[in-house]
Design a protein around this motif. Structure first.
Motif, PDB file in Angstrom:
ATOM      1  N   UNK A 199     -20.257 -24.748  -5.960  1.00 35.87           N
ATOM      2  CA  UNK A 199     -18.682 -24.993  -5.820  1.00 35.87           C
ATOM      3  C   UNK A 199     -18.159 -26.090  -6.421  1.00 35.87           C
ATOM      4  N   UNK A 200     -16.659 -26.132  -6.754  1.00 38.09           N
ATOM      5  CA  UNK A 200     -16.171 -27.108  -7.232  1.00 38.09           C
ATOM      6  C   UNK A 200     -15.008 -27.308  -6.345  1.00 38.09           C
ATOM      7  N   UNK A 201     -14.794 -28.553  -5.757  1.00 38.64           N
ATOM      8  CA  UNK A 201     -13.512 -28.983  -4.947  1.00 38.64           C
ATOM      9  C   UNK A 201     -12.621 -29.636  -6.021  1.00 38.64           C
ATOM     10  N   UNK A 202     -11.903 -28.889  -6.339  1.00 36.54           N
ATOM     11  CA  UNK A 202     -10.738 -29.225  -7.775  1.00 36.54           C
ATOM     12  C   UNK A 202     -10.047 -30.351  -7.564  1.00 36.54           C
ATOM     13  N   UNK A 203      -9.460 -30.592  -6.305  1.00 28.89           N
ATOM     14  CA  UNK A 203      -8.738 -31.558  -5.951  1.00 28.89           C
ATOM     15  C   UNK A 203      -7.257 -31.455  -6.646  1.00 28.89           C
ATOM     16  N   UNK A 204      -7.511 -31.464  -8.043  1.00 28.72           N
ATOM     17  CA  UNK A 204      -6.165 -31.245  -8.955  1.00 28.72           C
ATOM     18  C   UNK A 204      -6.262 -30.351  -9.788  1.00 28.72           C
ATOM     19  N   UNK A 205      -5.272 -30.183 -10.807  1.00 28.01           N
ATOM     20  CA  UNK A 205      -5.507 -29.431 -11.759  1.00 28.01           C
ATOM     21  C   UNK A 205      -5.441 -30.725 -13.140  1.00 28.01           C
ATOM     22  N   UNK A 206      -6.556 -30.797 -13.612  1.00 29.25           N
ATOM     23  CA  UNK A 206      -6.852 -32.064 -14.431  1.00 29.25           C
ATOM     24  C   UNK A 206      -6.174 -31.976 -15.687  1.00 29.25           C
ATOM     25  N   UNK A 207      -5.857 -30.782 -16.167  1.00 32.56           N
ATOM     26  CA  UNK A 207      -5.219 -30.891 -17.722  1.00 32.56           C
ATOM     27  C   UNK A 207      -3.664 -30.878 -17.558  1.00 32.56           C
ATOM     28  N   UNK A 208      -3.181 -31.044 -16.156  1.00 32.20           N
ATOM     29  CA  UNK A 208      -1.599 -31.082 -15.802  1.00 32.20           C
ATOM     30  C   UNK A 208      -1.455 -32.424 -15.419  1.00 32.20           C
ATOM     31  N   UNK A 209      -2.441 -33.343 -15.257  1.00 33.30           N
ATOM     32  CA  UNK A 209      -2.082 -34.699 -14.634  1.00 33.30           C
ATOM     33  C   UNK A 209      -1.212 -35.502 -15.571  1.00 33.30           C
ATOM     34  N   UNK A 210      -1.623 -35.599 -16.679  1.00 33.98           N
ATOM     35  CA  UNK A 210      -0.839 -36.682 -17.641  1.00 33.98           C
ATOM     36  C   UNK A 210       0.566 -35.819 -17.759  1.00 33.98           C
ATOM     37  N   UNK A 211       0.821 -34.525 -18.040  1.00 41.48           N
ATOM     38  CA  UNK A 211       1.991 -34.033 -18.007  1.00 41.48           C
ATOM     39  C   UNK A 211       3.037 -34.210 -16.815  1.00 41.48           C
TER      40      UNK A 211
END
Length: 175
Positions: free
Chosen positions: A61-73
């Motif tokens: 499993x991966x606890x994603x926490x955030x959508x990483x590719x959208x953090x900077x945007x």
């Protein structure tokens, strides 16, 4: 279940690639094997590569926490920048595809993950305190607790709160 934490590593092309640490991955796999873990949760996309060495029967499993590719945007849309957090959508998909299932903390993010990885099971584990629940300070309390990690958007939010909302809050509560 075993939960994998954050790993640090040397410089590379993107944020996710910078976070890869082969020594951490080997250690995590050794711990999971020694514990005969039936399930392993990698926390955040950059630790997903540690799932690669696990037995096929282990639930990954991966606890994603955030959508990483959208953090900077998202930071740029708020008037800030996080150049050190840049990663591509394709890179995030590759990292998350290692998991059998993904954990999202918000329904909107779960929908994005389902679109990014069709056919991948995505579960939502929202915050325990629902919108109708309220926490109340003791009567007469003048204390405020702000909890967040040392991360530029959190710092900017706290500074903005102190500059704009806090003075009015203090005036309203001093009477």
């Amino acid at each position: 279940a075993l939960r994998l934490g954050h790993a640090e590593a040397g410089p590379s092309k993107s944020f996710l690639a910078q976070r890869l640490d082969p020594a951490f991955n080997a250690f995590a796999v050794a711990c999971a094997r020694a514990a005969a873990a039936r399930a392993v949760i990698a926390e955040l996309a950059w630790t997903a590569s540690a799932l690669d060495g696990l037995p096929r029967k282990t639930l990954k499993l991966v606890d994603t926490i955030d959508i990483q590719h959208r953090r900077r945007q998202n930071a740029q849309a708020a008037g800030y920048d996080l150049p050190e957090r840049a990663c591509s959508r394709a890179e995030e998909i590759a990292a998350l595809s290692r998991a059998d299932a993904l954990i999202a903390i918000q329904r909107g993010e779960a929908e994005i993950l389902r679109e990014m990885l069709p056919g991948k099971r995505v579960v939502v584990a929202e915050h325990a305190l629902g919108g109708s629940g309220r926490l109340h300070a003791p009567a007469g309390s003048k204390e405020v607790l702000y909890v967040g990690n040392y991360y530029p958007p959190n710092i900017a939010g706290a500074e903005e709160f102190l500059a704009t909302a806090w003075p009015g809050t203090r005036r309203a509560t001093s009477s």
